[in-house]
Design a protein around this motif. Structure first.
Motif, PDB file in Angstrom:
ATOM      1  N   ALA A  57       0.821  -1.217   0.000  1.00  8.14           N
ATOM      2  CA  ALA A  57       0.000   0.000   0.000  1.00  8.14           C
ATOM      3  C   ALA A  57       0.855   1.267   0.000  1.00  8.14           C
ATOM      4  O   ALA A  57       0.389   2.322   0.420  1.00  8.14           O
ATOM      5  CB  ALA A  57      -0.950  -0.002   1.190  1.00  8.14           C
ATOM      6  N   ARG A  59       3.146   4.117   1.140  1.00 11.00           N
ATOM      7  CA  ARG A  59       3.461   4.645   2.467  1.00 11.00           C
ATOM      8  C   ARG A  59       2.173   4.815   3.263  1.00 11.00           C
ATOM      9  O   ARG A  59       1.084   4.830   2.694  1.00 11.00           O
ATOM     10  CB  ARG A  59       4.150   6.013   2.344  1.00 11.00           C
ATOM     11  N   CYS A 243       1.197  10.467  -4.090  1.00 13.72           N
ATOM     12  CA  CYS A 243       1.118   9.381  -5.062  1.00 13.72           C
ATOM     13  C   CYS A 243       0.218   9.812  -6.215  1.00 13.72           C
ATOM     14  O   CYS A 243      -0.590  10.738  -6.072  1.00 13.72           O
ATOM     15  CB  CYS A 243       0.609   8.099  -4.415  1.00 13.72           C
ATOM     16  N   ASN A 302      -5.712  12.224  -4.123  1.00 14.53           N
ATOM     17  CA  ASN A 302      -5.374  12.743  -2.794  1.00 14.53           C
ATOM     18  C   ASN A 302      -6.256  13.871  -2.264  1.00 14.53           C
ATOM     19  O   ASN A 302      -6.168  14.185  -1.080  1.00 14.53           O
ATOM     20  CB  ASN A 302      -3.919  13.240  -2.803  1.00 14.53           C
ATOM     21  N   SER A 373      -2.341  13.241   2.892  1.00 15.25           N
ATOM     22  CA  SER A 373      -2.281  12.453   1.657  1.00 15.25           C
ATOM     23  C   SER A 373      -1.566  11.129   1.878  1.00 15.25           C
ATOM     24  O   SER A 373      -1.595  10.261   1.006  1.00 15.25           O
ATOM     25  CB  SER A 373      -1.549  13.233   0.558  1.00 15.25           C
ATOM     26  N   ASN A 376      -3.689   5.971   4.565  1.00 13.03           N
ATOM     27  CA  ASN A 376      -4.315   4.901   3.786  1.00 13.03           C
ATOM     28  C   ASN A 376      -5.755   4.692   4.239  1.00 13.03           C
ATOM     29  O   ASN A 376      -6.194   5.198   5.272  1.00 13.03           O
ATOM     30  CB  ASN A 376      -3.495   3.620   3.909  1.00 13.03           C
ATOM     31  N   HIS A 377      -6.454   3.890   3.429  1.00 12.42           N
ATOM     32  CA  HIS A 377      -7.877   3.652   3.664  1.00 12.42           C
ATOM     33  C   HIS A 377      -8.114   2.400   4.500  1.00 12.42           C
ATOM     34  O   HIS A 377      -7.403   1.401   4.367  1.00 12.42           O
ATOM     35  CB  HIS A 377      -8.596   3.485   2.317  1.00 12.42           C
ATOM     36  N   TYR A 412     -11.959   6.386   2.694  1.00  6.05           N
ATOM     37  CA  TYR A 412     -12.012   7.223   1.488  1.00  6.05           C
ATOM     38  C   TYR A 412     -13.432   7.316   0.935  1.00  6.05           C
ATOM     39  O   TYR A 412     -13.707   8.143   0.073  1.00  6.05           O
ATOM     40  CB  TYR A 412     -11.164   6.625   0.362  1.00  6.05           C
ATOM     41  N   TYR A 430      -9.605   4.392  -6.849  1.00 10.92           N
ATOM     42  CA  TYR A 430      -8.240   4.396  -6.307  1.00 10.92           C
ATOM     43  C   TYR A 430      -7.394   3.226  -6.792  1.00 10.92           C
ATOM     44  O   TYR A 430      -6.198   3.170  -6.512  1.00 10.92           O
ATOM     45  CB  TYR A 430      -8.289   4.400  -4.774  1.00 10.92           C
ATOM     46  N   PHE A 432      -7.349  -0.036  -5.944  1.00 10.72           N
ATOM     47  CA  PHE A 432      -6.899  -1.133  -5.063  1.00 10.72           C
ATOM     48  C   PHE A 432      -8.095  -1.852  -4.452  1.00 10.72           C
ATOM     49  O   PHE A 432      -9.214  -1.326  -4.428  1.00 10.72           O
ATOM     50  CB  PHE A 432      -5.973  -0.600  -3.957  1.00 10.72           C
TER      51      PHE A 432
HETATM   52  C1  LIG Z   1      -4.028   9.040  -0.594  1.00 15.50           C
HETATM   53  S1  LIG Z   1      -2.889   7.872  -1.104  1.00 15.50           S
HETATM   54  C2  LIG Z   1      -2.409   7.161   0.430  1.00 15.50           C
HETATM   55  C3  LIG Z   1      -0.904   7.150   0.597  1.00 15.50           C
HETATM   56  C4  LIG Z   1      -0.186   6.215  -0.329  1.00 15.50           C
HETATM   57  N1  LIG Z   1      -0.147   4.886   0.252  1.00 15.50           N
HETATM   58  C5  LIG Z   1       1.189   6.719  -0.654  1.00 15.50           C
HETATM   59  O1  LIG Z   1       2.154   5.970  -0.565  1.00 15.50           O
HETATM   60  O2  LIG Z   1       1.312   7.878  -1.036  1.00 15.50           O
HETATM   61  C6  LIG Z   1      -4.001   6.702  -1.819  1.00 15.50           C
HETATM   62  C7  LIG Z   1      -3.334   5.498  -2.429  1.00 15.50           C
HETATM   63  O3  LIG Z   1      -2.759   4.659  -1.424  1.00 15.50           O
HETATM   64  C8  LIG Z   1      -2.986   3.286  -1.709  1.00 15.50           C
HETATM   65  N2  LIG Z   1      -3.852   2.725  -0.650  1.00 15.50           N
HETATM   66  C9  LIG Z   1      -4.547   3.407   0.269  1.00 15.50           C
HETATM   67  N3  LIG Z   1      -5.200   2.593   1.104  1.00 15.50           N
HETATM   68  C10 LIG Z   1      -4.924   1.346   0.699  1.00 15.50           C
HETATM   69  C11 LIG Z   1      -5.328   0.049   1.161  1.00 15.50           C
HETATM   70  N4  LIG Z   1      -6.131  -0.106   2.196  1.00 15.50           N
HETATM   71  N5  LIG Z   1      -4.851  -1.033   0.499  1.00 15.50           N
HETATM   72  C12 LIG Z   1      -4.031  -0.891  -0.567  1.00 15.50           C
HETATM   73  N6  LIG Z   1      -3.616   0.324  -1.057  1.00 15.50           N
HETATM   74  C13 LIG Z   1      -4.049   1.406  -0.427  1.00 15.50           C
HETATM   75  C14 LIG Z   1      -3.668   3.242  -3.070  1.00 15.50           C
HETATM   76  O4  LIG Z   1      -2.658   3.115  -4.036  1.00 15.50           O
HETATM   77  C15 LIG Z   1      -4.317   4.612  -3.151  1.00 15.50           C
HETATM   78  O5  LIG Z   1      -4.515   5.012  -4.497  1.00 15.50           O
END
Ligand SMILES: C[S@@+](CC[C@H](N)C(=O)[O-])C[C@H]1O[C@@H](n2cnc3c(N)ncnc32)[C@H](O)[C@@H]1O
Length: 443
Positions: A57, A59, A243, A302, A373, A376-377, A412, A430, A432
């Motif tokens: 996922a 960061r 991202c 974001n 940003s 994560n969700h 989200y 998103y 995922f």
């Molecule tokens: C707002 S960003 C969150 C921060 C992101 N993980 C980063 O490294 O910048 C949203 C993206 O994070 C990832 N993400 C967020 N929540 C996730 C989850 N529960 N499982 C897998 N990927 C997730 C997806 O790629 C999503 O499009």
């Protein structure tokens, strides 16, 4: 030790940069107004929060210590934001997205520019050219000063009205945030040029004081935050950390919106105020289709929808009832935090969340944050989002007790949907599949 991972994560984010390096690397000066900072400094301002890698996922943010339910984990001001384009006159402060009381002046301005304003009950803090050209409206002299010092001086000389109209028709709002970013860049170029000139003049005048005036000085009054202003990311140097969705070919509507954005910036190239800062060639080179695509690809993943409560219309009994229901029902803040399009949403994600309080809330705009940003969700999030100052400052509060080193999450989407609906929404918007405990149980 955990914090030592930050430098590596920051550079990992930087290597994914899509926006032209040149554009982002030029914005290195400190801005006036609410503190604009980098990722590391913003983390230092949020002692409960750590930034770490999450397998599968990217960061994510984690709890630095045990956090009790109800604790305010942190607050953040946005680095980019926009009121949503609406046919009605603006009812939102362009600097902080605080709802403004409707006024006779606003009603009169309906047919003219994007953000026209005349004097209002809360004072006339508008900025911009007279007549049909865009004017910007602010809730206080502080908001106006902060905006003018950073982006609104340039925006007031642009013509973004066609872009506003096209965004309204297309149900888009992120091109307007790209327009704000472009204006921030133009003002920063001017500040840099000014500083260079000041340096030259000081060298040449044997200790004399420079007489060159600056349009980018510190604001005379603080913006209308309550209490200490929270920090905000510096969009010009920090946006690349967010991202982004890989978009090989820009969708056709983006091509049109980009050309409207460029056209809206053109008055700067012929204005004496921006002489030496903006040429038509520079604008075209810096705010290229690739730049636009990179900005929108980040904002789509974001940006948050801002939920605020409009001023009560005491002459409307149904408004009073809705407000009463909302105050009994809570904020509804955990539902549908982000503003991206989701399947079944009639307005591209700008529809209200399903929380009990959402009936009396409206969505005056969208905002992109630096630290938020990185959240994560989860369909069972441990953070609630709220808008405690009734503007675009987001507050993240522990929805339950959180153990040290547990990941901090928000929802989200509308978490009250069925598992299948949630999965479809997350996949669509998103890209995922959610693997949270609730989704694993199919609940
Ligand atoms: C707002 S960003 C969150 C921060 C992101 N993980 C980063 O490294 O910048 C949203 C993206 O994070 C990832 N993400 C967020 N929540 C996730 C989850 N529960 N499982 C897998 N990927 C997730 C997806 O790629 C999503 O499009």
């Amino acid at each position: 030790m955990l914090r030592s991972a930050l430098a590596a994560l920051v550079s990992a984010g930087a290597s994914r940069m899509l926006i032209t390096t040149r554009l982002l690397s030029t914005g290195v000066l400190a801005s006036a107004g609410a503190p604009r900072v980098g990722l590391e400094e913003q983390l230092q301002q949020a002692p409960w929060v750590l930034l770490l890698q999450v397998p599968g996922a990217g960061r994510g943010l984690f709890a630095a210590a045990d956090i009790e339910q109800g604790t305010v984990v942190y607050e953040e001001a946005p680095m980019l934001w926009t009121p949503h384009p609406a046919p009605a006159p603006p009812t939102t402060c362009h600097a902080c997205l605080r709802p403004l009381a409707p006024s006779a002046g606003c009603e009169e301005a309906r047919a003219s520019g994007i953000s026209d304003s005349t004097s209002s009950s809360d004072g006339d803090h508008s900025a911009g050219r007279q007549g049909s050209a865009p004017r910007l409206r602010f809730c206080s002299p502080g908001c106006r000063a902060d905006a003018e010092a950073t982006w609104a001086a340039a925006a007031a000389d642009c013509d973004f009205w066609p872009l506003q109209q096209a965004c309204r028709e297309a149900g888009e709002k992120f091109p307007l945030m790209a327009a704000q970013l472009a204006c921030m860049q133009v003002q920063r170029w001017q500040q840099q040029q000014q500083q260079q000139q000041d340096g030259t003049e000081q060298h040449g005048t044997a200790g004399g004081t420079s007489t060159v005036t600056s349009t980018g000085g510190a604001p005379a009054a603080a913006p209308a935050w309550q209490g200490e202003p929270p920090t905000r990311g510096d969009a010009l140097t920090q946006l690349h950390h967010l991202c982004y969705a890989n978009i090989a070919v820009p969708p056709e509507p983006w091509v049109r919106l980009h050309s409207l954005l460029l056209r809206g910036l053109q008055p700067l190239a012929s204005s004496a105020r921006w002489a030496g800062v903006c040429t038509a060639e520079r604008l075209q080179l810096e705010f290229s289709p690739e730049w636009f695509c990179g900005v929108l690809a980040r904002l789509h993943l974001n940006a948050f929808r801002v939920d605020t409560v409009p001023p009560l219309d005491l002459s409307d009994p149904s408004a009073l009832l809705r407000a009463a229901a909302a105050s009994l029902g809570g904020s509804g803040a955990a539902a549908a935090a982000f503003g991206a399009a989701v399947p079944g949403s009639s307005s591209g994600g700008s529809s209200s969340g399903s929380g009990a309080g959402s009936t009396a809330q409206h969505h005056p705009g969208s905002a992109a944050f630096l630290l938020a940003s990185m959240l994560n969700h989860s369909c069972e999030p441990n953070l609630d989002i709220s808008w405690p100052h009734n503007n675009a400052v987001a507050r993240f509060t522990a929805a339950r007790d959180i153990a040290a080193h547990e990941q901090l999450t928000i929802s989200y989407i509308d978490a009250e949907q069925s598992a299948a609906q949630r999965q479809a929404a997350l996949q669509f918007a998103y890209g995922f599949s959610c693997g949270c405990p609730r989704c694993r149980e199919g609940a």
